[in-house]
Design a protein around this motif. Structure first.
Motif, short mmCIF file in Angstrom:
data_model
loop_
_atom_site.label_atom_id
_atom_site.label_comp_id
_atom_site.label_asym_id
_atom_site.label_seq_id
_atom_site.Cartn_x
_atom_site.Cartn_y
_atom_site.Cartn_z
N ARG A 140 51.86 68.27 -54.01
CA ARG A 140 52.32 69.44 -53.30
C ARG A 140 52.31 69.15 -51.79
N LEU A 141 53.50 69.16 -51.24
CA LEU A 141 53.66 68.91 -49.81
C LEU A 141 52.85 69.91 -49.00
N THR A 142 52.76 71.13 -49.55
CA THR A 142 52.07 72.17 -48.77
C THR A 142 50.58 71.83 -48.58
N TYR B 137 49.52 69.26 -47.38
CA TYR B 137 49.44 68.66 -46.05
C TYR B 137 49.92 69.63 -44.98
N THR B 138 51.04 70.30 -45.26
CA THR B 138 51.62 71.16 -44.21
C THR B 138 50.71 72.36 -43.91
N ARG C 79 47.48 72.37 -43.92
CA ARG C 79 46.40 71.86 -43.07
C ARG C 79 46.91 71.59 -41.65
N ILE C 80 48.12 71.00 -41.56
CA ILE C 80 48.68 70.70 -40.23
C ILE C 80 48.92 72.01 -39.46
N GLU C 81 49.48 72.99 -40.16
CA GLU C 81 49.79 74.26 -39.47
C GLU C 81 48.51 74.94 -38.99
N LEU D 100 45.68 73.45 -38.22
CA LEU D 100 45.14 72.68 -37.08
C LEU D 100 45.97 72.94 -35.82
N GLU D 101 47.29 73.07 -35.98
CA GLU D 101 48.16 73.34 -34.81
C GLU D 101 47.79 74.71 -34.22
N GLU E 238 44.80 76.14 -34.37
CA GLU E 238 43.51 75.96 -33.66
C GLU E 238 43.76 75.32 -32.29
N LYS E 239 44.66 74.34 -32.27
CA LYS E 239 44.96 73.62 -31.02
C LYS E 239 45.57 74.60 -30.00
N ILE F 36 42.89 76.80 -28.51
CA ILE F 36 42.08 76.11 -27.51
C ILE F 36 42.87 75.98 -26.20
N GLU G 64 60.66 73.09 -49.94
CA GLU G 64 59.35 73.24 -50.58
C GLU G 64 58.42 74.08 -49.72
N ILE G 65 58.43 73.85 -48.41
CA ILE G 65 57.42 74.56 -47.59
C ILE G 65 58.00 75.82 -46.94
N LEU H 249 36.54 71.91 -23.86
CA LEU H 249 37.70 72.41 -24.63
C LEU H 249 38.74 71.30 -24.78
N LYS I 108 40.26 69.80 -28.21
CA LYS I 108 41.71 69.75 -28.43
C LYS I 108 42.12 68.33 -28.86
N ILE J 186 41.19 67.71 -32.47
CA ILE J 186 42.11 68.36 -33.40
C ILE J 186 43.42 67.57 -33.47
N ILE K 23 45.11 66.05 -36.81
CA ILE K 23 46.52 66.27 -37.21
C ILE K 23 47.16 64.91 -37.53
N VAL L 66 46.10 63.71 -40.91
CA VAL L 66 46.77 64.38 -42.04
C VAL L 66 48.18 63.81 -42.23
N ALA M 250 49.65 62.03 -45.57
CA ALA M 250 50.91 62.42 -46.22
C ALA M 250 51.82 61.20 -46.34
N PHE N 107 55.31 60.55 -48.23
CA PHE N 107 56.12 61.48 -47.46
C PHE N 107 56.57 60.80 -46.17
N LEU O 23 58.44 70.79 -40.14
CA LEU O 23 57.44 71.74 -39.63
C LEU O 23 57.92 72.39 -38.33
#
Lengths: 81, 81, 81, 81
Positions: free
Chosen positions: A13-15, A17-18, A20-22, A24-25, A27-28, A31, C79-80, D24, D28, D31, D35, D38, D42, D47, D56
């Protein structure tokens, strides 16, 4: 999504990974917003944001290198300014 | 490529635009290379490339603002350095 | 400005380099403005600026790579998305 | 560092702000590294990293806009490719 990896059929499932990336983005981004807020606080106390950013950037250099950069930038500006 | 513009069928060649953009991008790349060459020349004569770039960047500011930035950056570095 | 290069005193005018860099930076800015104008022209004819920029960016790839990128991006978005 | 703020003398420690900013910035950076990890995971599963990043990025657009961008980019590449 079916992925053929080294000849073998995988259901990956691609999601996985996506998502988790989303996350983390996000969170970034949060910050980055916090950093912007601290700069605004410093600015409200009278500190100059541009000079503060430049000082923090130069802080990553060795002291001698920092002093040399400041001295030469000043010297060059006197000649070309 | 056929484009329907305001209800009318037009045969507009996309390459009419993309050829011009690609040519201009090439010119822009050439000029960037020339700028890099001048910096290398200056460096070979003993000038510090990083300080020179910083001085040229600051040259876009008013003299008072430049002097203030240099003074405050130096002052802040003394405190946090 | 006096520069000591390999022990010898040189009078090298920094502006010899900075004038050339500034002139080239101006030329570069003018070309960037021309590129922006061509994009606006294309847009006024009904072309989509963002897609045009993406197409020109991908044009730098080999055709197989371009087709693969478009195919996989579409597939991943299904997919996503 | 002494700061004169609205005529009053304040002893404000610049490091109160710079310590927070540096902490901070470190978070950053961590993180960003996560990313990147990840994406590598993938990629190791087969991928395509570039297509994944593009997907994304486009995911932030409305579906209609995404589909339009993909369609037009493909169409434009066919003409100029």
């Amino acid at each position: 999504m079916k992925i053929i990896l080294n000849g073998e059929l995988f259901e990956i499932r691609l999601t996985e990974y996506t998502d988790r990336i989303e996350k983390l983005e996000e969170e970034k981004k949060e910050i980055s917003d916090q950093i912007a807020t601290v700069y605004q606080e410093a600015e409200s106390k009278g500190f100059n944001k541009k000079a503060l950013k430049q000082a923090l950037k130069m802080l990553k250099l060795q002291k001698e290198e920092r002093d040399l950069q400041l001295e030469l930038t000043t010297q060059y500006l006197e000649e070309i300014g």
